[in-house]
Design a protein around this motif. Structure first.
Motif, PDB file in Angstrom:
ATOM      1  N   THR A   5       0.834  -1.199   0.000  1.00 24.96           N
ATOM      2  CA  THR A   5       0.000   0.000   0.000  1.00 24.96           C
ATOM      3  C   THR A   5       0.871   1.252   0.000  1.00 24.96           C
ATOM      4  O   THR A   5       2.034   1.235   0.440  1.00 24.96           O
ATOM      5  CB  THR A   5      -0.930   0.041   1.221  1.00 24.96           C
ATOM      6  N   LYS A   6       0.268   2.336  -0.474  1.00 22.20           N
ATOM      7  CA  LYS A   6       0.959   3.630  -0.474  1.00 22.20           C
ATOM      8  C   LYS A   6       1.328   4.024   0.952  1.00 22.20           C
ATOM      9  O   LYS A   6       2.408   4.583   1.192  1.00 22.20           O
ATOM     10  CB  LYS A   6       0.043   4.692  -1.111  1.00 22.20           C
ATOM     11  N   ALA A   7       0.476   3.699   1.913  1.00 22.13           N
ATOM     12  CA  ALA A   7       0.762   4.034   3.315  1.00 22.13           C
ATOM     13  C   ALA A   7       2.032   3.330   3.800  1.00 22.13           C
ATOM     14  O   ALA A   7       2.890   3.951   4.447  1.00 22.13           O
ATOM     15  CB  ALA A   7      -0.425   3.676   4.204  1.00 22.13           C
ATOM     16  N   LEU A   8       2.178   2.037   3.489  1.00 21.86           N
ATOM     17  CA  LEU A   8       3.383   1.311   3.896  1.00 21.86           C
ATOM     18  C   LEU A   8       4.609   1.841   3.167  1.00 21.86           C
ATOM     19  O   LEU A   8       5.676   2.021   3.766  1.00 21.86           O
ATOM     20  CB  LEU A   8       3.222  -0.186   3.642  1.00 21.86           C
ATOM     21  N   TYR A   9       4.462   2.087   1.871  1.00 23.21           N
ATOM     22  CA  TYR A   9       5.550   2.655   1.077  1.00 23.21           C
ATOM     23  C   TYR A   9       6.039   3.956   1.721  1.00 23.21           C
ATOM     24  O   TYR A   9       7.240   4.154   1.940  1.00 23.21           O
ATOM     25  CB  TYR A   9       5.046   2.889  -0.350  1.00 23.21           C
ATOM     26  N   ASP A  10       5.091   4.829   2.045  1.00 25.74           N
ATOM     27  CA  ASP A  10       5.434   6.120   2.644  1.00 25.74           C
ATOM     28  C   ASP A  10       6.118   5.948   4.002  1.00 25.74           C
ATOM     29  O   ASP A  10       7.049   6.696   4.331  1.00 25.74           O
ATOM     30  CB  ASP A  10       4.193   6.999   2.796  1.00 25.74           C
ATOM     31  N   GLN A  11       5.663   4.979   4.806  1.00 24.41           N
ATOM     32  CA  GLN A  11       6.269   4.753   6.122  1.00 24.41           C
ATOM     33  C   GLN A  11       7.718   4.276   5.982  1.00 24.41           C
ATOM     34  O   GLN A  11       8.588   4.717   6.738  1.00 24.41           O
ATOM     35  CB  GLN A  11       5.456   3.726   6.916  1.00 24.41           C
ATOM     36  N   ILE A  12       7.981   3.396   5.039  1.00 26.34           N
ATOM     37  CA  ILE A  12       9.345   2.899   4.828  1.00 26.34           C
ATOM     38  C   ILE A  12      10.253   4.051   4.391  1.00 26.34           C
ATOM     39  O   ILE A  12      11.355   4.236   4.930  1.00 26.34           O
ATOM     40  CB  ILE A  12       9.359   1.746   3.807  1.00 26.34           C
ATOM     41  N   VAL A  13       9.796   4.835   3.412  1.00 24.67           N
ATOM     42  CA  VAL A  13      10.599   5.956   2.913  1.00 24.67           C
ATOM     43  C   VAL A  13      10.834   6.992   4.023  1.00 24.67           C
ATOM     44  O   VAL A  13      11.958   7.478   4.207  1.00 24.67           O
ATOM     45  CB  VAL A  13       9.922   6.603   1.685  1.00 24.67           C
ATOM     46  N   GLU A  14       9.805   7.292   4.776  1.00 25.56           N
ATOM     47  CA  GLU A  14       9.935   8.268   5.862  1.00 25.56           C
ATOM     48  C   GLU A  14      10.929   7.791   6.917  1.00 25.56           C
ATOM     49  O   GLU A  14      11.739   8.574   7.420  1.00 25.56           O
ATOM     50  CB  GLU A  14       8.575   8.557   6.498  1.00 25.56           C
ATOM     51  N   HIS A  15      10.886   6.504   7.263  1.00 25.97           N
ATOM     52  CA  HIS A  15      11.844   5.971   8.234  1.00 25.97           C
ATOM     53  C   HIS A  15      13.268   6.119   7.701  1.00 25.97           C
ATOM     54  O   HIS A  15      14.178   6.516   8.439  1.00 25.97           O
ATOM     55  CB  HIS A  15      11.513   4.510   8.544  1.00 25.97           C
ATOM     56  N   ALA A  16      13.473   5.815   6.419  1.00 28.38           N
ATOM     57  CA  ALA A  16      14.807   5.955   5.820  1.00 28.38           C
ATOM     58  C   ALA A  16      15.272   7.414   5.879  1.00 28.38           C
ATOM     59  O   ALA A  16      16.442   7.684   6.200  1.00 28.38           O
ATOM     60  CB  ALA A  16      14.780   5.458   4.375  1.00 28.38           C
ATOM     61  N   ARG A  17      14.375   8.332   5.601  1.00 32.45           N
ATOM     62  CA  ARG A  17      14.737   9.761   5.638  1.00 32.45           C
ATOM     63  C   ARG A  17      15.026  10.225   7.065  1.00 32.45           C
ATOM     64  O   ARG A  17      15.950  10.996   7.297  1.00 32.45           O
ATOM     65  CB  ARG A  17      13.610  10.601   5.039  1.00 32.45           C
ATOM     66  N   GLN A  18      14.227   9.766   8.017  1.00 34.72           N
ATOM     67  CA  GLN A  18      14.403  10.180   9.410  1.00 34.72           C
ATOM     68  C   GLN A  18      15.739   9.708   9.974  1.00 34.72           C
ATOM     69  O   GLN A  18      16.375  10.432  10.734  1.00 34.72           O
ATOM     70  CB  GLN A  18      13.274   9.644  10.285  1.00 34.72           C
ATOM     71  N   ASP A  19      16.146   8.482   9.646  1.00 35.79           N
ATOM     72  CA  ASP A  19      17.373   7.931  10.227  1.00 35.79           C
ATOM     73  C   ASP A  19      18.637   8.374   9.493  1.00 35.79           C
ATOM     74  O   ASP A  19      19.739   8.165   9.988  1.00 35.79           O
ATOM     75  CB  ASP A  19      17.306   6.403  10.279  1.00 35.79           C
ATOM     76  N   HIS A  20      18.487   8.957   8.294  1.00 36.81           N
ATOM     77  CA  HIS A  20      19.643   9.454   7.547  1.00 36.81           C
ATOM     78  C   HIS A  20      20.409  10.443   8.415  1.00 36.81           C
ATOM     79  O   HIS A  20      19.780  11.255   9.075  1.00 36.81           O
ATOM     80  CB  HIS A  20      19.141  10.134   6.260  1.00 36.81           C
ATOM     81  N   PRO A  21      21.714  10.405   8.542  1.00 42.24           N
ATOM     82  CA  PRO A  21      22.654   9.704   7.671  1.00 42.24           C
ATOM     83  C   PRO A  21      22.946   8.255   8.056  1.00 42.24           C
ATOM     84  O   PRO A  21      23.738   7.599   7.385  1.00 42.24           O
ATOM     85  CB  PRO A  21      23.917  10.553   7.797  1.00 42.24           C
ATOM     86  N   ASP A  22      22.332   7.737   9.120  1.00 43.35           N
ATOM     87  CA  ASP A  22      22.502   6.316   9.430  1.00 43.35           C
ATOM     88  C   ASP A  22      21.526   5.489   8.613  1.00 43.35           C
ATOM     89  O   ASP A  22      20.479   5.992   8.193  1.00 43.35           O
ATOM     90  CB  ASP A  22      22.265   6.036  10.924  1.00 43.35           C
ATOM     91  N   GLU A  23      21.853   4.218   8.405  1.00 49.14           N
ATOM     92  CA  GLU A  23      20.935   3.322   7.717  1.00 49.14           C
ATOM     93  C   GLU A  23      19.753   3.016   8.626  1.00 49.14           C
ATOM     94  O   GLU A  23      19.911   2.807   9.824  1.00 49.14           O
ATOM     95  CB  GLU A  23      21.631   2.009   7.323  1.00 49.14           C
ATOM     96  N   ALA A  24      18.570   3.006   8.046  1.00 43.73           N
ATOM     97  CA  ALA A  24      17.348   2.622   8.747  1.00 43.73           C
ATOM     98  C   ALA A  24      17.078   1.150   8.442  1.00 43.73           C
ATOM     99  O   ALA A  24      17.528   0.633   7.413  1.00 43.73           O
ATOM    100  CB  ALA A  24      16.176   3.464   8.271  1.00 43.73           C
ATOM    101  N   CYS A  25      16.331   0.483   9.308  1.00 35.94           N
ATOM    102  CA  CYS A  25      15.982  -0.913   9.043  1.00 35.94           C
ATOM    103  C   CYS A  25      14.670  -1.253   9.732  1.00 35.94           C
ATOM    104  O   CYS A  25      14.275  -0.602  10.701  1.00 35.94           O
ATOM    105  CB  CYS A  25      17.089  -1.860   9.491  1.00 35.94           C
ATOM    106  N   GLY A  26      14.013  -2.280   9.204  1.00 39.31           N
ATOM    107  CA  GLY A  26      12.754  -2.698   9.799  1.00 39.31           C
ATOM    108  C   GLY A  26      12.132  -3.840   9.030  1.00 39.31           C
ATOM    109  O   GLY A  26      12.726  -4.385   8.101  1.00 39.31           O
ATOM    110  N   VAL A  27      10.933  -4.174   9.437  1.00 39.85           N
ATOM    111  CA  VAL A  27      10.200  -5.308   8.895  1.00 39.85           C
ATOM    112  C   VAL A  27       8.763  -4.873   8.648  1.00 39.85           C
ATOM    113  O   VAL A  27       8.235  -4.019   9.369  1.00 39.85           O
ATOM    114  CB  VAL A  27      10.226  -6.492   9.903  1.00 39.85           C
ATOM    115  N   VAL A  28       8.153  -5.447   7.629  1.00 39.72           N
ATOM    116  CA  VAL A  28       6.704  -5.329   7.465  1.00 39.72           C
ATOM    117  C   VAL A  28       6.171  -6.756   7.540  1.00 39.72           C
ATOM    118  O   VAL A  28       6.510  -7.599   6.702  1.00 39.72           O
ATOM    119  CB  VAL A  28       6.299  -4.647   6.147  1.00 39.72           C
TER     120      VAL A  28
END
Length: 141
Positions: A5-28
């Protein structure tokens, strides 16, 4: 193909942006046997590194117990690359131990002049990497 879903896509991208410059990670996670990603679970990068990610072992154990209790499985395992393209590194490939999962990589580096990030999905089975198409939908039918 990975459909999410667009909502999940947006959450993954937002997490990556928030944790930058460190790598973000997670699970769906999703219902076992369905292949449908539903529950977004951002994780802490225990390495706190711009070039490497590592799930905290106690957090990961807790997540797997929770998924087991909910009859879920990891449908997407994601992380970000902060300075390189969204393609699995040798380390990523060596750590890929969920043959049924989609391995999503988000690059927060502008590596292709296409914008501020790349979002790509791969299957990684026994060291073999295969890119797959990603379909983003408003909701599952």
């Amino acid at each position: 193909m990975l459909t999410l879903t667009k909502a999940l896509y947006d959450q993954i991208v937002e997490h990556a942006r928030q944790d930058h410059p460190d790598e973000a990670c997670g699970v769906v996670a999703g219902p076992a046997g369905t292949g449908r990603p539903e529950r977004f679970v951002p994780m802490l990068n225990a390495a706190r590194s711009p070039t490497f990610y590592e799930f905290d072992s106690s957090d990961l154990l807790k997540l797997y117990r929770e998924m087991d209790d909910r009859d879920e499985e990891p449908v997407i395992i994601y992380h970000s690359h902060t300075a390189t393209e969204a393609y699995p590194s040798r380390t990523d490939i060596s750590y890929a131990n969920e043959p049924g999962a989609h391995y999503v990589l988000v690059s927060t580096a502008d590596t292709d002049d296409a914008g501020p990030f790349q979002f790509r999905s791969f299957r990684i089975v026994e060291g073999e990497v295969t890119e797959e198409d990603v379909e983003v939908v408003a909701e599952y039918s």
